[in-house]
Design a protein around this motif. Structure first.
Motif, PDB file in Angstrom:
ATOM      1  N   UNK A  85      -9.056  -1.920  -1.093  1.00 24.05           N
ATOM      2  CA  UNK A  85      -9.925  -2.392  -2.168  1.00 24.05           C
ATOM      3  C   UNK A  85     -10.532  -1.249  -2.965  1.00 24.05           C
ATOM      4  N   UNK A  86     -10.979  -0.228  -2.270  1.00 27.10           N
ATOM      5  CA  UNK A  86     -11.564   0.947  -2.930  1.00 27.10           C
ATOM      6  C   UNK A  86     -10.511   1.673  -3.766  1.00 27.10           C
ATOM      7  N   UNK A  87      -9.309   1.770  -3.239  1.00 27.37           N
ATOM      8  CA  UNK A  87      -8.210   2.421  -3.959  1.00 27.37           C
ATOM      9  C   UNK A  87      -7.846   1.599  -5.195  1.00 27.37           C
ATOM     10  N   UNK A  88      -7.771   0.266  -5.056  1.00 29.04           N
ATOM     11  CA  UNK A  88      -7.468  -0.610  -6.189  1.00 29.04           C
ATOM     12  C   UNK A  88      -8.532  -0.471  -7.278  1.00 29.04           C
ATOM     13  N   UNK A  95     -11.111  -4.214  -7.469  1.00 28.41           N
ATOM     14  CA  UNK A  95     -10.834  -4.136  -6.031  1.00 28.41           C
ATOM     15  C   UNK A  95      -9.939  -5.269  -5.552  1.00 28.41           C
ATOM     16  N   UNK A  96      -9.978  -6.416  -6.232  1.00 24.59           N
ATOM     17  CA  UNK A  96      -9.190  -7.563  -5.765  1.00 24.59           C
ATOM     18  C   UNK A  96      -7.682  -7.355  -5.968  1.00 24.59           C
ATOM     19  N   UNK A  97      -7.284  -6.321  -6.649  1.00 19.89           N
ATOM     20  CA  UNK A  97      -5.855  -6.038  -6.843  1.00 19.89           C
ATOM     21  C   UNK A  97      -5.264  -5.249  -5.666  1.00 19.89           C
ATOM     22  N   UNK A  98      -6.008  -5.160  -4.569  1.00 19.41           N
ATOM     23  CA  UNK A  98      -5.530  -4.429  -3.389  1.00 19.41           C
ATOM     24  C   UNK A  98      -4.219  -5.015  -2.860  1.00 19.41           C
ATOM     25  N   UNK A  99      -4.013  -6.325  -3.061  1.00 16.47           N
ATOM     26  CA  UNK A  99      -2.794  -6.964  -2.560  1.00 16.47           C
ATOM     27  C   UNK A  99      -1.533  -6.356  -3.201  1.00 16.47           C
ATOM     28  N   UNK A 110       1.326  -2.627   7.790  1.00  9.52           N
ATOM     29  CA  UNK A 110       1.569  -3.946   8.385  1.00  9.52           C
ATOM     30  C   UNK A 110       0.376  -4.879   8.195  1.00  9.52           C
ATOM     31  N   UNK A 111      -0.791  -4.299   7.896  1.00  4.57           N
ATOM     32  CA  UNK A 111      -2.027  -5.055   7.759  1.00  4.57           C
ATOM     33  C   UNK A 111      -2.830  -4.409   6.633  1.00  4.57           C
ATOM     34  N   UNK A 112      -3.282  -5.162   5.635  1.00  6.49           N
ATOM     35  CA  UNK A 112      -4.021  -4.562   4.522  1.00  6.49           C
ATOM     36  C   UNK A 112      -5.370  -3.967   4.934  1.00  6.49           C
ATOM     37  N   UNK A 113      -5.835  -4.303   6.118  1.00  2.00           N
ATOM     38  CA  UNK A 113      -7.118  -3.769   6.580  1.00  2.00           C
ATOM     39  C   UNK A 113      -6.966  -2.499   7.413  1.00  2.00           C
ATOM     40  N   UNK A 114      -5.729  -2.025   7.596  1.00  2.00           N
ATOM     41  CA  UNK A 114      -5.505  -0.852   8.446  1.00  2.00           C
ATOM     42  C   UNK A 114      -4.690   0.186   7.676  1.00  2.00           C
ATOM     43  N   UNK A 115      -5.387   1.240   7.226  1.00  2.00           N
ATOM     44  CA  UNK A 115      -4.714   2.383   6.615  1.00  2.00           C
ATOM     45  C   UNK A 115      -5.269   3.642   7.268  1.00  2.00           C
TER      46      UNK A 115
END
Length: 126
Positions: A85-88, A95-99, A110-115
């Motif tokens: 979200x921060x990167x988006x 931020x909602x363009x994180x997808x 594998x998971x949008x919450x794990x980078x």
């Protein structure tokens, strides 16, 4: 003040962004800048700096900036504390363009919450 002095911050940013094939000249009070940015995001940063100094339609600078890699908007190396979200928000202003970033990187995510720090993420063109 010469046009080159007025736009020195643009030239400094160009160096920081490692603009390739750069050429700068001044003719009749008009600064002519040419070069190749790595990505569209880098090119946008240069234009934002030009507009911050000279306004939306400056007449004292002509910039011809091409883009080396048009297949992506940018490539981002994850830093500690980053989230998709921060990167988006940084690249798209939303931020909602994180997808979109997640979908472009499913080969390593594998998971949008794990980078993790030091992962290089593709920031896709929207």
């Amino acid at each position: 003040m010469t046009a080159k002095a007025k736009y020195q911050d643009v030239l400094d940013l160009g160096e920081a962004l490692k603009i390739q094939n750069g050429d700068v000249s001044e003719e009749n009070g008009v600064l002519k800048v040419k070069g190749t940015a790595k990505t569209q995001y880098d090119k946008n940063q240069l234009w934002d700096k030009i507009k911050a100094i000279g306004g939306d339609n400056p007449t004292d600078i002509m910039a011809n900036i091409s883009v080396e890699d048009t297949s992506v908007f940018h490539r981002h190396t994850v830093k500690s504390g980053d989230t998709l979200g921060k990167i988006a928000k940084q690249y798209y202003g939303d931020a909602s363009k994180y997808q979109a970033i997640f979908k472009a990187n499913t080969d390593i995510l594998k998971n949008p919450d794990v980078i993790y720090p030091d992962q290089e993420l593709v920031i896709p063109n929207l």
